[in-house]
Write a protein that holds these residues in place. Structure first.
Motif, PDB file in Angstrom:
ATOM      1  N   SER A 267      31.825 -55.903  -1.683  1.00 42.77           N
ATOM      2  CA  SER A 267      32.925 -56.749  -1.393  1.00 42.77           C
ATOM      3  C   SER A 267      32.468 -58.207  -0.702  1.00 42.77           C
TER       4      SER A 267
ATOM      5  N   ASP B 262      28.591 -50.244  -4.145  1.00 40.83           N
ATOM      6  CA  ASP B 262      29.881 -50.871  -3.581  1.00 40.83           C
ATOM      7  C   ASP B 262      29.499 -52.441  -3.270  1.00 40.83           C
TER       8      ASP B 262
ATOM      9  N   TYR C 245      30.219 -51.306   4.838  1.00 38.74           N
ATOM     10  CA  TYR C 245      30.941 -51.782   3.904  1.00 38.74           C
ATOM     11  C   TYR C 245      32.624 -51.659   4.128  1.00 38.74           C
ATOM     12  N   SER C 246      32.985 -50.531   4.749  1.00 38.74           N
ATOM     13  CA  SER C 246      34.496 -50.271   4.647  1.00 38.74           C
ATOM     14  C   SER C 246      35.089 -51.533   5.537  1.00 38.74           C
TER      15      SER C 246
ATOM     16  N   GLY D  12      38.655 -47.035  -4.143  1.00 38.36           N
ATOM     17  CA  GLY D  12      38.259 -46.555  -2.723  1.00 38.36           C
ATOM     18  C   GLY D  12      39.421 -45.500  -1.981  1.00 38.36           C
TER      19      GLY D  12
ATOM     20  N   TYR E  46      26.313 -55.898  -0.682  1.00 36.92           N
ATOM     21  CA  TYR E  46      26.133 -54.714  -1.530  1.00 36.92           C
ATOM     22  C   TYR E  46      25.468 -53.484  -0.630  1.00 36.92           C
TER      23      TYR E  46
ATOM     24  N   ASN F  68      24.520 -45.390  -6.374  1.00 32.90           N
ATOM     25  CA  ASN F  68      25.899 -45.740  -5.882  1.00 32.90           C
ATOM     26  C   ASN F  68      26.048 -46.951  -5.494  1.00 32.90           C
TER      27      ASN F  68
ATOM     28  N   SER G 289      36.590 -56.073  -4.918  1.00 32.89           N
ATOM     29  CA  SER G 289      35.692 -55.202  -4.713  1.00 32.89           C
ATOM     30  C   SER G 289      34.985 -54.819  -6.181  1.00 32.89           C
TER      31      SER G 289
ATOM     32  N   HIS H 152      32.612 -51.723  -8.026  1.00 32.29           N
ATOM     33  CA  HIS H 152      32.085 -50.558  -7.638  1.00 32.29           C
ATOM     34  C   HIS H 152      31.375 -49.774  -9.173  1.00 32.29           C
TER      35      HIS H 152
END
Length: 649
Positions: free
Chosen positions: A149, A147, A271-272, A36, A157, A145, A134, A136
């Motif tokens: 958490s 990601d 997500y962030s 990240g 997702y 792609n 996380s 990835h």
């Protein structure tokens, strides 16, 4: 899972130090990459030293153990769904993996115009990065792609398609375990609810609530062609979108509770913010033990071990309630978190003494969890505190855990019922009695006012010989209570000789917590130089980085907890004994946050790979000539200071 013996056993591993060294460059390059970078631009935190791949090869059993993505002591975990640790294909994206065997109860597969060519339905991937918080990867054949958490009971997702043209119909596949009476339904325009029976003898219902960032136009079901043990739900999505986000939660109580868990823990489809919060959760727990002045390798060893020691047990409280598989009922937790997924046969010697030192409030809640288990079972002892499998036993290390908590001032609960259950079990089978068990019973009996019974058990315990390789509880207690009068104690001839063992079995020894306990006992035998030498030897030569980094099985994080203690140079002599044995730590300074504003600081001037012998020791500003300390002397915090050198004193 096999039961490990209570006393020292040594096994031979077929993996040598040479193999570890040859693989070290590869492991360093793959196990410690930054994740990240677009999200985290600050300097590395303690959590960045954690390598989830360390120790994922169990040499004793010649098997792989997959890395775990999970918050501290949290129910929700995922493990890469692969046939082997080194496979370049996955079977799907796991939503919840209850066991470390890597088989999820639920998993996802995003569909694309470029389906996998593998006939088994496995997905090719690239750029995999796994951290404690996380997951990835890039699904290269699907050009998606991924990601991921999570929180304690919820996950998210984020699936972004690289080649989506905005016109193709998009769909998502949800796979649900079919072990027993699995049910599912679409709830609303954008969500799915499902439940699955998990476990063996007494299955526990696991509930799932999953919500998408787009509506579901149609849902069809079938049996998975690649694995008939899963039900396959195909979700046709109503609005084409380059980015599909699936957020979900699990519950042990109901689908409605799973939905509440999701609403409480993940409010948006972004997500962030979620991954930052998850990262901070691990940083918060790891900061309870801060070290400085060590090598990069030792930092990685230490914080990986601390991370692994905080995976079990897991909290199962949900909005002030918890489901008990013991009586198949939902109970109020009365404001005290309920824990599960624990095996005391492994955790009582190292995991829980570590929590007693740096997370005593959590430890008190775990003790309450065990006392509740006895209550919910109608007065029986459980072999393990687990979901989906209620197995009773006639003998439990709960006796040692309660005695240890009593010695360290952490046993404020009513233990009369537990004491009677433990006492009856031991008295019913005299052939299983040991001096240690009887001594522990005497300590507990005295604490609840059974003075005559306490005296009876104490006198009876004196008639038993110590177990091989160990001092008796009475001997250790006497040394700790009267250090100035203590004389060196020699173990009887014919017991384990660690000197010859190391010289003849170098780099082929299977290390477990009992080895560390034995090595630290040298301090109580008048041989502190041997304790300092052999503990450091074990840390440096038997623990490494990467997948071959552990020299034995890390059952429920028990070996990890023993490594944390050993690297701090402070080791619990035995459960129920109010003391720690001291050797040189691997760092110049260690700060342990004990809660309530209390801090224990360990300072080791000159600490290095060669400086492992203590030349001067002070505790609380007072010089010490013996290398052990009572828990009561450091329970309120303070400072342990020492000077280290490269020569024996």
């Amino acid at each position: 899972m096999k039961q490990r013996p209570s006393y020292l056993l040594f096994h031979t591993s077929k993996y040598t130090l040479l193999t570890m060294l040859l693989l070290l460059p590869l492991l360093l390059s793959t196990g410690c990459s930054k994740v990240g970078e677009s999200v985290f631009s600050s300097a590395p935190l303690l959590v960045d030293y954690v390598d989830v791949h360390q120790g994922t090869w169990d040499a004793e059993h010649s098997e792989e153990i997959f890395p775990i993505v999970q918050l501290p002591h949290s129910l929700l975990r995922i493990i890469p769904f692969k046939e082997s640790l080194r496979s370049a294909r996955i079977k799907g994206l796991p939503l919840y993996t209850p066991d470390i065997d890597g088989r999820p109860l639920f998993y996802l597969i995003p569909e694309s115009a470029h389906p996998s060519q593998d006939p088994s339905g496995r997905l090719s991937f690239d750029f995999q990065e796994i951290t404690p918080y996380s997951y990835h990867l890039y699904l290269d054949e699907l050009q998606v792609n991924v990601d991921f958490s999570l929180t304690s009971m919820s996950g998210l997702y984020d699936l972004s398609s690289r080649d989506y043209n905005g016109r193709d119909t998009r769909q998502l596949s949800l796979y649900i375990d079919r072990r027993d009476s699995t049910t599912w339904e679409q709830v609303g325009d954008d969500a799915i609810a499902a439940e699955v029976a998990y476990g063996g003898t007494t299955p526990t219902r696991i509930y799932l609530y999953l919500q998408l960032n787009t509506n579901i136009a149609q849902m069809t079901s079938s049996i998975s062609p690649s694995d008939t043990t899963y039900e396959h739900l195909t979700l046709q999505l109503q609005k084409p979108n380059k980015r599909i986000v699936a957020k979900y939660a699990i519950s042990l109580i109901s689908c409605e509770q799973a939905k509440r868990n999701l609403t409480t823990q993940i409010q948006s489809f972004e997500y962030s913010p979620l991954v930052k919060s998850a990262r901070n959760e691990w940083q918060k727990i790891l900061r309870r033990v801060e070290v400085s002045g060590g090598t990069e390798v030792n930092m990685r060893k230490f914080y990986t071990a601390l991370y692994r020691s905080h995976l079990w047990p897991v909290s199962i409280s949900e909005d002030g309630q918890y489901y008990s598989p013991i009586d198949d009922s939902v109970h109020s937790d009365e404001g005290i978190t309920q824990y599960s997924q624990d095996d005391l046969r492994y955790t009582y010697e190292t995991n829980y003494p570590l929590l007693m030192l740096h997370a005593p409030d959590m430890m008190e809640e775990i003790i309450v969890s065990y006392l509740r288990a006895i209550r919910d079972s109608g007065g029986q002892l459980l072999e393990t505190l687990d979901l989906g499998s209620v197995v009773y036993t006639e003998e439990s290390p709960l006796l040692f855990l309660l005695t240890d908590a009593l010695a360290k001032g952490l046993l404020d609960q009513d233990i009369k019922q537990a004491f009677e259950v433990l006492r009856i079990a031991i008295d019913a089978e005299p052939e299983r009695r040991t001096g240690y068990k009887l001594w522990c019973l005497s300590q507990l009996a005295n604490s609840i006012g059974y003075t005559a019974l306490a005296r009876e058990y104490a006198e009876l315990s004196d008639t038993y010989r110590p177990s091989p390789g160990r001092l008796s509880a009475q001997q250790v207690a006497s040394i700790l209570e009267h250090p100035s009068d203590a004389t060196p104690i020699l173990l009887p001839e014919g017991q384990v000789n660690i000197d010859s063992l190391f010289s003849s079995s170098l780099h082929s020894l299977n290390v477990d917590p009992d080895l560390f306990a034995f090595l630290f006992t040298y301090n109580l035998m008048g041989r502190p130089h041997d304790a300092q030498k052999f503990v450091r030897h074990t840390i440096d030569y038997f623990f490494g980085v990467g997948s071959f980094g552990y020299p034995g099985p890390d059952d429920y994080g028990s070996l990890s907890a023993s490594l944390v203690f050993a690297m701090m140079g402070l080791y619990p002599v035995a459960p129920g004994i109010n003391g720690y044995s001291i050797v040189a730590p691997s760092f110049n300074e260690i700060n342990i946050n004990m809660g309530g504003g209390r801090h224990l600081t360990i300072k080791a001037q000159g600490a290095s790979q060669v400086n492992k012998y203590i030349s001067d020791l002070t505790i609380g500003g007072r010089p010490r000539t013996v290398y052990w300390v009572k828990h009561s002397q450091i329970a309120s915090g303070g400072t342990i200071s020492m000077f280290l050198s490269d020569a024996e004193n």
